[in-house]
Write a protein that holds these residues in place. Structure first.
Motif, PDB file in Angstrom:
ATOM      1  N   LEU A  36      12.518 -43.684 -27.103  1.00  0.00           N
ATOM      2  CA  LEU A  36      12.929 -45.058 -27.423  1.00  0.00           C
ATOM      3  C   LEU A  36      14.108 -45.366 -26.518  1.00  0.00           C
ATOM      4  N   ASN A  39      16.950 -48.066 -25.722  1.00  0.00           N
ATOM      5  CA  ASN A  39      17.649 -49.227 -26.287  1.00  0.00           C
ATOM      6  C   ASN A  39      18.602 -49.791 -25.258  1.00  0.00           C
ATOM      7  N   TYR A  48      21.723 -52.363 -24.712  1.00  0.00           N
ATOM      8  CA  TYR A  48      22.795 -53.107 -25.378  1.00  0.00           C
ATOM      9  C   TYR A  48      23.508 -53.956 -24.347  1.00  0.00           C
ATOM     10  N   MET A  61      23.979 -51.432 -33.331  1.00  0.00           N
ATOM     11  CA  MET A  61      22.851 -50.944 -34.136  1.00  0.00           C
ATOM     12  C   MET A  61      23.384 -50.472 -35.475  1.00  0.00           C
ATOM     13  N   HIS A  85      21.174 -46.160 -39.745  1.00  0.00           N
ATOM     14  CA  HIS A  85      19.768 -45.921 -40.083  1.00  0.00           C
ATOM     15  C   HIS A  85      19.468 -44.445 -39.884  1.00  0.00           C
ATOM     16  N   ASP A 127      16.363 -41.689 -38.421  1.00  0.00           N
ATOM     17  CA  ASP A 127      15.128 -41.593 -37.641  1.00  0.00           C
ATOM     18  C   ASP A 127      14.156 -40.796 -38.508  1.00  0.00           C
ATOM     19  N   SER A 184      19.697 -37.628 -27.566  1.00  0.00           N
ATOM     20  CA  SER A 184      20.184 -38.964 -27.221  1.00  0.00           C
ATOM     21  C   SER A 184      20.990 -38.905 -25.921  1.00  0.00           C
ATOM     22  N   PHE A 231      29.718 -44.327 -31.335  1.00  0.00           N
ATOM     23  CA  PHE A 231      28.523 -43.839 -32.036  1.00  0.00           C
ATOM     24  C   PHE A 231      28.990 -43.295 -33.382  1.00  0.00           C
ATOM     25  N   LEU A 249      30.668 -42.237 -26.970  1.00  0.00           N
ATOM     26  CA  LEU A 249      29.633 -41.767 -26.043  1.00  0.00           C
ATOM     27  C   LEU A 249      29.774 -42.521 -24.736  1.00  0.00           C
ATOM     28  N   HIS A 279      22.961 -42.841 -38.762  1.00  0.00           N
ATOM     29  CA  HIS A 279      23.778 -43.013 -37.563  1.00  0.00           C
ATOM     30  C   HIS A 279      23.609 -44.441 -37.054  1.00  0.00           C
ATOM     31  N   VAL A 331      25.467 -47.638 -34.037  1.00  0.00           N
ATOM     32  CA  VAL A 331      26.379 -47.986 -32.935  1.00  0.00           C
ATOM     33  C   VAL A 331      27.132 -49.249 -33.349  1.00  0.00           C
ATOM     34  N   ARG A 368      24.754 -51.184 -21.745  1.00  0.00           N
ATOM     35  CA  ARG A 368      24.542 -49.762 -22.091  1.00  0.00           C
ATOM     36  C   ARG A 368      23.071 -49.512 -22.344  1.00  0.00           C
ATOM     37  N   ASN A 404      20.551 -46.505 -23.991  1.00  0.00           N
ATOM     38  CA  ASN A 404      20.448 -45.241 -24.710  1.00  0.00           C
ATOM     39  C   ASN A 404      18.987 -44.830 -24.722  1.00  0.00           C
ATOM     40  N   THR A 413      16.557 -42.194 -26.546  1.00  0.00           N
ATOM     41  CA  THR A 413      16.411 -41.124 -27.545  1.00  0.00           C
ATOM     42  C   THR A 413      15.025 -40.531 -27.389  1.00  0.00           C
ATOM     43  N   ARG A 426      12.220 -37.890 -28.976  1.00  0.00           N
ATOM     44  CA  ARG A 426      11.844 -37.371 -30.290  1.00  0.00           C
ATOM     45  C   ARG A 426      10.507 -36.643 -30.205  1.00  0.00           C
TER      46      ARG A 426
HETATM   47  O1  LIG Z   1      22.130 -46.190 -29.006  1.00  0.00           O
HETATM   48  C1  LIG Z   1      22.357 -45.147 -29.600  1.00  0.00           C
HETATM   49  O2  LIG Z   1      23.201 -44.341 -29.208  1.00  0.00           O
HETATM   50  C2  LIG Z   1      21.627 -44.857 -30.896  1.00  0.00           C
HETATM   51  C3  LIG Z   1      20.178 -45.243 -30.867  1.00  0.00           C
HETATM   52  C4  LIG Z   1      19.504 -44.943 -32.156  1.00  0.00           C
HETATM   53  O3  LIG Z   1      20.137 -44.663 -33.117  1.00  0.00           O
HETATM   54  C5  LIG Z   1      18.049 -44.998 -32.267  1.00  0.00           C
HETATM   55  O4  LIG Z   1      17.347 -45.306 -31.290  1.00  0.00           O
HETATM   56  O5  LIG Z   1      17.543 -44.707 -33.364  1.00  0.00           O
END
Ligand SMILES: O=C(O)CCC(=O)C(=O)O
Length: 220
Positions: free
Chosen positions: A121, A123, A125, A131, A134, A136, A147, A156, A173, A190, A192, A209, A211, A213, A215
């Motif tokens: 994923l 993301n 920003y 964020m 939530h 995962d 991450s 974070f 971060l 977790h 942001v 930014r 990110n 992740t 998984r």
């Molecule tokens: O942007 C981040 O550092 C966290 C992203 C995140 O929590 C997620 O993709 O579930």
């Protein structure tokens, strides 16, 4: 950041949750950014995510391998243009494996050593994006979440497995940092709460930014 008086140290934030500063060098960050730019293009590109309750996520997202939507996975962009999700490249899966080894060092992740990272994923920003807290929790594997951060520094917030509230720890971060959470922290809340505009490395050439992740879906 250049000119740091002391190097930032690898830190255990919670059991199974490790922050590894400056894990990605400048060259690797540039390669990842170029790849993110290609993934962000349509079809199945960067999209705005809407939650079933009518909320809109301020960070925009693109997925690889499997498409995440609130709250499940699909093979096509079911909440966007309907196109098949882009594939997860083998090199990115390998980067996930290397990241876990770097974070846990001599104490390898016991959850599923053969698990392959098959979902990313990404993301993005910008502006006032953030964020909310939530978990995962849509994956069926206990493998750690990896991450990677590029561009502007963020706060974070890494919490507990019981609620969105305290106790939590705020970790800065920066571009190139790695954060891995598995084991007892795999399902920790977790989020942001803040991105600090204009703090990314100038040479990277990213406003905002990113990110990434990684998984393990365990979804067959
Ligand atoms: O942007 C981040 O550092 C966290 C992203 C995140 O929590 C997620 O993709 O579930």
């Amino acid at each position: 950041m250049d000119g740091e008086l002391f190097p930032r140290e690898r830190t255990l934030i919670a059991p199974g949750a490790v922050h590894v500063p400056d894990w990605l060098g400048a060259g690797r960050q540039g390669e990842l950014l170029a790849a993110c730019r290609a993934w962000a293009r349509p079809p199945a590109g960067l999209r705005t995510v809407r939650t079933p309750g009518g909320g809109v996520m301020t960070a925009r997202q693109v997925c690889l391998g499997l498409h995440w939507y609130p709250y499940g996975y699909a093979r096509t962009v079911v909440d966007g243009d309907g196109a098949p999700v882009k594939p997860m490249p083998a090199w990115l899966a390998e980067l996930g494996r290397e990241a876990v080894a770097a974070a846990y060092g001599d104490a390898p992740d016991p959850s599923d050593p053969a698990a392959a990272y098959d979902i990313a994923l990404i993301n993005f920003y910008d502006g006032d994006s953030r964020m909310g807290m939530h978990r995962d929790a849509e994956e069926k594997s206990a493998a750690p979440v990896v991450s990677l951060s590029l561009g502007d520094t963020c706060v974070f917030r890494f919490g507990n497995t019981a609620s969105r509230g305290r106790p939590y720890r705020d970790v800065e971060l920066r571009s190139g940092d790695l954060f891995v959470f598995g084991g007892a922290s795999r399902l920790a809340y977790h989020g942001v709460p803040k991105v600090l505009p204009g703090t990314g490395p100038r040479d990277l050439g990213l406003t905002g930014r990113l990110n990434i992740t990684l998984r393990v879906g365990g979804l067959g």
